[in-house]
Design an enzyme around this catalytic site. Structure first.
Site, mmCIF file in Angstrom:
data_model
loop_
_atom_site.group_PDB
_atom_site.id
_atom_site.type_symbol
_atom_site.label_atom_id
_atom_site.label_comp_id
_atom_site.label_asym_id
_atom_site.label_seq_id
_atom_site.Cartn_x
_atom_site.Cartn_y
_atom_site.Cartn_z
ATOM 1 N N HIS A 141 0.891 -1.087 -0.040
ATOM 2 C CA HIS A 141 -0.094 0.023 -0.119
ATOM 3 C C HIS A 141 0.901 1.408 -0.077
ATOM 4 O O HIS A 141 0.831 2.008 1.009
ATOM 5 C CB HIS A 141 -0.756 0.108 1.350
ATOM 6 C CG HIS A 141 -1.733 -1.124 1.254
ATOM 7 N ND1 HIS A 141 -2.580 -1.391 2.585
ATOM 8 C CD2 HIS A 141 -2.240 -2.408 0.541
ATOM 9 C CE1 HIS A 141 -3.417 -2.333 2.297
ATOM 10 N NE2 HIS A 141 -3.000 -3.102 1.166
ATOM 11 N N GLU A 169 13.844 8.013 -15.126
ATOM 12 C CA GLU A 169 14.015 6.285 -15.383
ATOM 13 C C GLU A 169 12.479 5.525 -15.227
ATOM 14 O O GLU A 169 12.518 4.150 -15.701
ATOM 15 C CB GLU A 169 14.845 6.057 -14.230
ATOM 16 C CG GLU A 169 16.046 6.616 -14.048
ATOM 17 C CD GLU A 169 17.322 5.718 -13.975
ATOM 18 O OE1 GLU A 169 17.124 4.489 -13.659
ATOM 19 O OE2 GLU A 169 18.478 6.200 -14.606
ATOM 20 N N HIS A 210 -6.522 1.559 -2.890
ATOM 21 C CA HIS A 210 -6.133 0.364 -1.985
ATOM 22 C C HIS A 210 -4.638 0.124 -2.238
ATOM 23 O O HIS A 210 -3.932 0.224 -1.109
ATOM 24 C CB HIS A 210 -6.682 -1.027 -2.648
ATOM 25 C CG HIS A 210 -6.622 -1.970 -1.726
ATOM 26 N ND1 HIS A 210 -7.395 -2.946 -1.234
ATOM 27 C CD2 HIS A 210 -5.480 -2.666 -1.302
ATOM 28 C CE1 HIS A 210 -6.704 -3.979 -0.440
ATOM 29 N NE2 HIS A 210 -5.436 -3.603 -0.662
HETATM 30 P P1 13P Z 1 -3.610 -10.094 4.726
HETATM 31 O O1 13P Z 1 -3.130 -9.748 5.920
HETATM 32 O O2 13P Z 1 -4.671 -10.966 4.595
HETATM 33 O O3 13P Z 1 -2.558 -10.482 3.755
HETATM 34 O O4 13P Z 1 -4.095 -8.598 3.883
HETATM 35 C C1 13P Z 1 -3.637 -7.543 4.026
HETATM 36 C C2 13P Z 1 -4.030 -6.702 2.582
HETATM 37 O O5 13P Z 1 -3.187 -5.845 2.269
HETATM 38 C C3 13P Z 1 -5.269 -7.067 1.930
HETATM 39 O O6 13P Z 1 -5.397 -6.339 0.809
HETATM 40 ZN ZN ZN Z 2 -3.933 -4.771 0.324
#
Ligand code: 13P
Ligand code: ZN
Length: 270
Positions: A141, A169, A210
């Site tokens: 993320h 780059e 996300h």
């Molecule tokens: P998990 O802890 O199940 O791997 O989930 C983390 C996540 O980034 C969900 O998108």
């Molecule tokens: Zn995630």
């Protein structure tokens, strides 16, 4: 048997996960990693006949039947993986019929595989069809990529082109561009299927609002792709609200790509 705590694949995941945590890419339990392992490599450390438990995959993973994979556990904190690999990682073999993941090591204390296991396995299948040496799928993320998906048009062509423009780059590292999915419910087969569809042509896939998926032959390669995209997104977020005085022109980017003989997405300049 050798001590699995010294296995390069365990040490490397711990080290990369800790780096990603420190970079702010993986707060709390966010992100997940999976790597395809060679049977001979793993066989030095664990008994390949000792199945601890069967974990239903919930989708058809037959294309990877017999393959051995190390993956992060659901809920694992990336900063803690290297301190407690057996709790935070699992090594599984996909059953021949693709219906189960046979746990061979890890997930100690009843842990589960990452909730994004479908997206990982389906993406491995896609990437292997494009590059038979692909072994790594990595999800995280990164802050500026996420921020950018709130303020930039969600078109693969325009998003990639903007990132190419932000750092010289970028086009050298991801000339093939970046796939982009709209916001979807995570941890489902649906988002797994959509990601895998994109992974047939892209090594990077953004999940709007996300995170991002990266792939590669090694962890460094997959992570390097994500780092480069994140750096470009950071430059964008630092400058998007300011008057643009200078820019890297399309002509300059194309000159660079042509001089390096890159197989770049020419249609992303239209
Ligand atoms: P998990 O802890 O199940 O791997 O989930 C983390 C996540 O980034 C969900 O998108
Ligand atoms: Zn995630």
């Amino acid at each position: 048997m050798r001590n699995i705590m010294t296995a390069p694949f365990v040490l490397e995941i711990g080290k990369t996960a800790a780096n990603m945590y420190r970079l702010g890419f993986d707060e709390r339990n966010s992100g997940n990693i999976s790597i395809l392992l060679d049977e001979s490599e793993v066989g030095e450390y664990i008994d390949l006949n000792g199945v601890i438990r069967e974990i239903p995959t919930g989708f058809d993973a037959k294309m990877l039947g017999g393959k051995i994979i190390i993956a992060t556990a659901s809920g694992s904190y990336f900063k803690n993986i290297s301190d407690a690999p057996e709790e935070n990682l699992g090594i599984v073999r996909i059953s021949r019929d693709g219906k189960n993941a046979e746990l061979l090591w890890g997930l100690k204390g009843g842990g589960r595989l990452t909730s994004e296991f479908p997206a990982h396995i389906m993406s491995h299948i896609s990437r292997l069809s494009a590059d038979c040496e692909n072994r790594v799928i990595l999800h995280c993320h990164p802050t500026h990529i996420l921020a950018m998906t709130f303020v930039h048009e969600l078109s693969e062509r325009k998003f990639t082109h903007t990132l190419w423009q932000m750092c010289t780059e970028s086009i050298m590292i991801f000339p093939d561009g970046i796939g982009l999915l709209p916001w979807m419910v995570c941890g489902t087969n649906e988002i797994g299927e959509a990601t895998a569809e994109k992974m047939k042509i892209y090594r990077l896939v953004i999940w709007a609002m996300h995170g991002i998926y990266g792939s590669g032959r090694t962890l460094d390669e997959a992570f390097g792709l994500i780092e480069t995209a994140e750096k470009a997104a950071q430059i964008y977020m630092l400058t998007a609200h300011l008057p643009r005085v200078n820019t890297i022109t399309d002509g300059q980017l194309k000159n660079l790509a042509e001089s390096l003989k890159l197989n770049y997405r020419k249609d992303f300049f239209d």
